[in-house]
Design a protein around this motif. Structure first.
Motif, PDB file in Angstrom:
ATOM      1  N   ASP A   6       0.827  -1.214   0.000  1.00  0.00           N
ATOM      2  CA  ASP A   6       0.000   0.000   0.000  1.00  0.00           C
ATOM      3  C   ASP A   6       0.858   1.259   0.000  1.00  0.00           C
ATOM      4  OD1 ASP A   6      -2.299  -1.560   0.024  1.00  0.00           O
ATOM      5  OD2 ASP A   6      -2.658  -1.295   2.181  1.00  0.00           O
ATOM      6  N   ASP A  11      -0.151  -3.361  -5.831  1.00  0.00           N
ATOM      7  CA  ASP A  11      -1.306  -4.186  -5.507  1.00  0.00           C
ATOM      8  C   ASP A  11      -0.836  -5.370  -4.671  1.00  0.00           C
ATOM      9  OD1 ASP A  11      -3.757  -3.155  -7.065  1.00  0.00           O
ATOM     10  OD2 ASP A  11      -2.104  -3.046  -8.495  1.00  0.00           O
ATOM     11  N   LYS A  68      -6.356 -11.017  -9.405  1.00  0.00           N
ATOM     12  CA  LYS A  68      -5.802  -9.681  -9.152  1.00  0.00           C
ATOM     13  C   LYS A  68      -5.192  -9.099 -10.425  1.00  0.00           C
ATOM     14  CE  LYS A  68      -5.558  -7.426  -5.990  1.00  0.00           C
ATOM     15  NZ  LYS A  68      -6.402  -6.292  -5.547  1.00  0.00           N
ATOM     16  N   GLU A  70      -6.087  -9.740 -13.475  1.00  0.00           N
ATOM     17  CA  GLU A  70      -7.221  -9.357 -14.325  1.00  0.00           C
ATOM     18  C   GLU A  70      -7.824  -8.034 -13.857  1.00  0.00           C
ATOM     19  OE1 GLU A  70     -11.539 -11.140 -15.633  1.00  0.00           O
ATOM     20  OE2 GLU A  70      -9.914 -12.543 -15.178  1.00  0.00           O
ATOM     21  N   GLU A  71      -7.982  -7.865 -12.539  1.00  0.00           N
ATOM     22  CA  GLU A  71      -8.494  -6.599 -11.998  1.00  0.00           C
ATOM     23  C   GLU A  71      -7.604  -5.432 -12.387  1.00  0.00           C
ATOM     24  OE1 GLU A  71      -8.833  -6.987  -7.749  1.00  0.00           O
ATOM     25  OE2 GLU A  71     -10.307  -8.607  -7.910  1.00  0.00           O
ATOM     26  N   VAL A  72      -6.286  -5.611 -12.243  1.00  0.00           N
ATOM     27  CA  VAL A  72      -5.346  -4.553 -12.567  1.00  0.00           C
ATOM     28  C   VAL A  72      -5.401  -4.211 -14.057  1.00  0.00           C
ATOM     29  CG1 VAL A  72      -2.872  -3.992 -12.705  1.00  0.00           C
ATOM     30  CG2 VAL A  72      -3.818  -5.031 -10.618  1.00  0.00           C
ATOM     31  N   ASN A  74      -7.850  -4.535 -16.087  1.00  0.00           N
ATOM     32  CA  ASN A  74      -9.130  -3.972 -16.483  1.00  0.00           C
ATOM     33  C   ASN A  74      -9.469  -2.649 -15.808  1.00  0.00           C
ATOM     34  OD1 ASN A  74      -9.932  -5.987 -18.328  1.00  0.00           O
ATOM     35  ND2 ASN A  74     -10.414  -7.351 -16.632  1.00  0.00           N
ATOM     36  N   ARG A  75      -8.504  -2.031 -15.160  1.00  0.00           N
ATOM     37  CA  ARG A  75      -8.746  -0.728 -14.517  1.00  0.00           C
ATOM     38  C   ARG A  75      -8.920   0.336 -15.556  1.00  0.00           C
ATOM     39  NH1 ARG A  75      -4.262  -0.851  -9.816  1.00  0.00           N
ATOM     40  NH2 ARG A  75      -5.285  -2.414  -8.564  1.00  0.00           N
TER      41      ARG A  75
END
Length: 75
Positions: A6, A11, A68, A70-72, A74-75
């Motif tokens: 953080d 991430d 994670k 995939e999340e990153v 697709n931001r």
């Protein structure tokens, strides 16, 4: 590790939250190999797991990391 991630803007994937309650004592459903259970790897002799993730544990952790990523992406 989460605080360091953080603090640096990275991430963090909390693998413990999803595997921390799965121990080497959980029978056939465990995601951690037993201390003297053969891992299937060999370098002259079979190598035991020594309480590291087995195939199930590896797949659980890989799934969390892939989610994670995939999340990153697709931001």
């Amino acid at each position: 590790m989460k605080k360091a991630a953080d603090d640096s803007g990275a991430d963090f994937v909390d693998l413990y939250a999803h595997t921390g309650n799965n121990t080497a004592c959980d029978g056939a459903n465990r995601g951690i190999g037993g201390l003297l259970e053969d891992s299937g790897l060999e370098i002259g002799l079979p190598i035991p797991w020594y309480a590291h993730p087995n195939e199930k544990g590896r797949d659980i952790q890989a799934g969390r990391v892939a989610t994670k990523i995939e999340e990153v992406l697709n931001r």
